[in-house]
Design a protein around this motif. Structure first.
Motif, PDB file in Angstrom:
ATOM      1  N   GLU A 271      51.461  34.445  44.652  1.00 30.30           N
ATOM      2  CA  GLU A 271      50.204  34.002  43.843  1.00 30.30           C
ATOM      3  C   GLU A 271      49.671  34.969  42.966  1.00 30.30           C
ATOM      4  O   GLU A 271      49.455  34.998  41.911  1.00 30.30           O
ATOM      5  CB  GLU A 271      49.121  33.474  44.951  1.00 30.30           C
ATOM      6  N   MET A 272      49.504  36.399  43.580  1.00 32.46           N
ATOM      7  CA  MET A 272      49.147  37.499  42.791  1.00 32.46           C
ATOM      8  C   MET A 272      50.159  37.723  41.616  1.00 32.46           C
ATOM      9  O   MET A 272      49.382  38.033  40.469  1.00 32.46           O
ATOM     10  CB  MET A 272      49.013  38.597  43.572  1.00 32.46           C
TER      11      MET A 272
ATOM     12  N   GLY B 267      45.692  44.512  41.328  1.00 34.71           N
ATOM     13  CA  GLY B 267      45.011  43.101  41.386  1.00 34.71           C
ATOM     14  C   GLY B 267      43.666  43.053  40.684  1.00 34.71           C
ATOM     15  O   GLY B 267      43.390  42.253  40.029  1.00 34.71           O
ATOM     16  N   VAL B 268      42.743  44.156  40.688  1.00 39.35           N
ATOM     17  CA  VAL B 268      41.756  43.942  40.241  1.00 39.35           C
ATOM     18  C   VAL B 268      41.818  44.098  38.660  1.00 39.35           C
ATOM     19  O   VAL B 268      40.899  43.572  37.977  1.00 39.35           O
ATOM     20  CB  VAL B 268      40.653  45.209  40.994  1.00 39.35           C
ATOM     21  N   ASP B 269      42.834  44.892  38.195  1.00 37.08           N
ATOM     22  CA  ASP B 269      42.997  44.762  36.956  1.00 37.08           C
ATOM     23  C   ASP B 269      43.309  43.737  36.436  1.00 37.08           C
ATOM     24  O   ASP B 269      42.791  42.993  35.488  1.00 37.08           O
ATOM     25  CB  ASP B 269      44.143  46.145  36.721  1.00 37.08           C
ATOM     26  N   ALA B 270      44.230  42.837  37.177  1.00 33.57           N
ATOM     27  CA  ALA B 270      44.526  41.428  36.728  1.00 33.57           C
ATOM     28  C   ALA B 270      43.320  40.615  36.758  1.00 33.57           C
ATOM     29  O   ALA B 270      43.276  39.569  35.972  1.00 33.57           O
ATOM     30  CB  ALA B 270      45.602  40.853  37.677  1.00 33.57           C
ATOM     31  N   LEU B 271      42.404  40.737  37.761  1.00 35.81           N
ATOM     32  CA  LEU B 271      41.244  40.012  37.720  1.00 35.81           C
ATOM     33  C   LEU B 271      40.207  40.189  36.641  1.00 35.81           C
ATOM     34  O   LEU B 271      39.781  39.346  35.988  1.00 35.81           O
ATOM     35  CB  LEU B 271      40.388  40.311  39.108  1.00 35.81           C
TER      36      LEU B 271
ATOM     37  N   THR C 263      54.498  45.697  40.205  1.00 36.70           N
ATOM     38  CA  THR C 263      53.123  45.522  41.035  1.00 36.70           C
ATOM     39  C   THR C 263      52.436  44.063  40.363  1.00 36.70           C
ATOM     40  O   THR C 263      53.028  43.151  39.942  1.00 36.70           O
ATOM     41  CB  THR C 263      52.226  46.565  39.985  1.00 36.70           C
ATOM     42  N   CYS C 264      51.297  43.844  40.965  1.00 34.71           N
ATOM     43  CA  CYS C 264      50.585  42.544  40.651  1.00 34.71           C
ATOM     44  C   CYS C 264      49.323  42.462  39.845  1.00 34.71           C
ATOM     45  O   CYS C 264      48.420  42.175  40.298  1.00 34.71           O
ATOM     46  CB  CYS C 264      50.309  41.823  41.930  1.00 34.71           C
ATOM     47  N   GLY C 265      49.566  43.150  38.693  1.00 38.64           N
ATOM     48  CA  GLY C 265      48.309  43.347  38.093  1.00 38.64           C
ATOM     49  C   GLY C 265      48.222  43.693  36.436  1.00 38.64           C
ATOM     50  O   GLY C 265      47.405  43.264  35.811  1.00 38.64           O
TER      51      GLY C 265
ATOM     52  N   HIS D   3      44.081  53.127  35.741  1.00 39.65           N
ATOM     53  CA  HIS D   3      43.449  52.026  35.030  1.00 39.65           C
ATOM     54  C   HIS D   3      42.666  51.061  35.809  1.00 39.65           C
ATOM     55  O   HIS D   3      41.760  50.585  35.328  1.00 39.65           O
ATOM     56  CB  HIS D   3      44.654  51.548  34.086  1.00 39.65           C
ATOM     57  N   GLY D   4      43.451  50.719  36.657  1.00 41.35           N
ATOM     58  CA  GLY D   4      42.859  49.511  37.662  1.00 41.35           C
ATOM     59  C   GLY D   4      41.690  50.045  38.215  1.00 41.35           C
ATOM     60  O   GLY D   4      40.767  49.333  38.523  1.00 41.35           O
TER      61      GLY D   4
END
Length: 382
Positions: free
Chosen positions: A240-241, A190-194, A137-139, A275-276
């Protein structure tokens, strides 16, 4: 500059096709018996095939029946299944839950303590088996962190086990692993990573080292999450993500997440909200609540991500970051109300009490939250 520390994985491979570097790692580590953690969704999508083919040159075992966001009993079952088997290397191929389970196995298999001992005191942990993390994933950033999150059903919440010995030894950031990731998962992870990068930058424990990764991670994610969500063929945006998410994980090891993650844990523990998604629901509201205590930090983050706004006032730049967070959540179609998940007004007392107990993260928040403050934030998302 105050003294600070940042612990990162020993070796990071990044770039399309770098999954094949696992063969070299196996040779370097002279591994003969390998344990692969994944889940049925990842394996069914064929994302584990290359790893299994590489590991076929030695002896390997696959554990693919992990539940999403595993509970204590799930991890205990897996550890019991491994038993006394001789394991030289652990590879985690999947999202945060898979990688967290992999990291926990690396410190529990062969140890004289148990998972429940670690829940009481994670400082006793020692690494017994080296690890390779392969995010799909990306997060989550779990491929970079010293954390592992487990659900505790009897408390209807989650708890983090934290120890630097869980930092992975090798990381594989191969965009091919997220090439076919559904937009819904790109959005939530992605929002989790943000959240990771913004929370870490505004955390009381932020340092000059964690700031470097948080700012660059924020730049990558803010500018690419909508592209990756809207265009399945935009591999550059997905790359990039993936790197931005990794940077978020690194930032966590030097700083730490704050009230967004703290208040999201009861939502996952009791209502099983992903979670995200739970982070996304709370994200903008927590940052708006925090703004008067971290406007300068949000403005600095805005300067790093949106340099064209450098002439704006501190308040305007802080407000821009908060509005962009809300816009990202809206643009990626993540639900914004707890009622969509069956949470009722009568659940508020439980949420306030459970959220207030997440002191490991709440102490990082730039603003102290009273019980009334926590209630106010939860009510905003009802």
């Amino acid at each position: 500059m105050k003294q600070c520390q940042l612990t990162v994985p020993s070796v990071i491979h990044a770039g399309q096709g770098c999954i094949n570097q696992i063969s070299e790692i196996i040779n370097i580590e002279q591994a003969k018996n390998i344990l692969i953690f994944t889940d049925k969704g990842v394996r069914g999508a064929g994302l584990c095939e290359t790893v299994e083919k590489i590991c076929a040159t030695v002896s390997y075992k696959v554990i693919d029946d992990l539940t999403a966001e595993p509970a204590v009993a799930d991890i205990e079952r897996v550890i019991a299944e491994i038993g006394e088997a001789k394991i030289d290397l652990i590879i985690g191929v999947g999202g945060g839950s898979v990688m967290d389970a992999s990291k926990l196995a690396s410190i529990i298999v062969g140890a004289d303590y148990t998972l429940r001992d670690l829940l009481k005191d994670s400082s006793i942990a020692k690494k017994h088996i080296k690890t390779i993390m392969v995010p799909t994933t990306c997060g989550t950033g779990s491929e970079a962190t010293c954390n592992a999150i487990v659900a505790i059903p009897e408390q209807e919440s989650k708890q983090g086990i934290v120890n630097n010995c869980m930092i992975p030894d090798y990381v594989i950031l191969d965009v091919n692993m997220i090439a076919k990731l559904p937009p819904k998962i790109i959005a939530s992870t992605g929002v989790d990573a943000l959240a990771h990068v913004v929370e870490c930058f505004t955390s009381k424990k932020a340092t000059v080292l964690s700031d470097t990764y948080a700012k660059e991670g924020a730049r990558k994610i803010f500018h690419n999450i909508r592209k990756a969500y809207n265009n399945a063929d935009d591999m550059e945006a997905k790359s990039e993500m993936m790197v931005g998410a990794f940077y978020g994980g690194v930032a966590i090891t030097g700083s730490g997440t704050t009230a967004v993650h703290a208040l999201s844990y009861p939502l996952g523990g009791k209502y099983h909200i992903a979670h995200g998604v739970s982070n996304a629901i709370l994200f903008a509201h927590v940052m708006a609540f925090n703004k008067d205590a971290c406007a300068d930090r949000l403005a600095q983050l805005c300067d790093a991500v949106y340099p064209e706004l450098s002439s704006k006032s501190i308040d305007e730049k802080a407000e821009h970051i908060i509005s962009e967070i809300a816009e990202v959540v809206k643009a990626t179609n993540i639900p914004i109300s707890l009622k969509e998940f069956g949470v009722k007004d009568s659940d508020l007392d439980f949420l306030v009490q459970a959220g207030s107990q997440q002191t490991r993260l709440l102490v990082n928040n730039c603003k102290k939250l009273s019980l009334d403050d926590i209630r106010y934030i939860y009510k905003k998302v009802m």
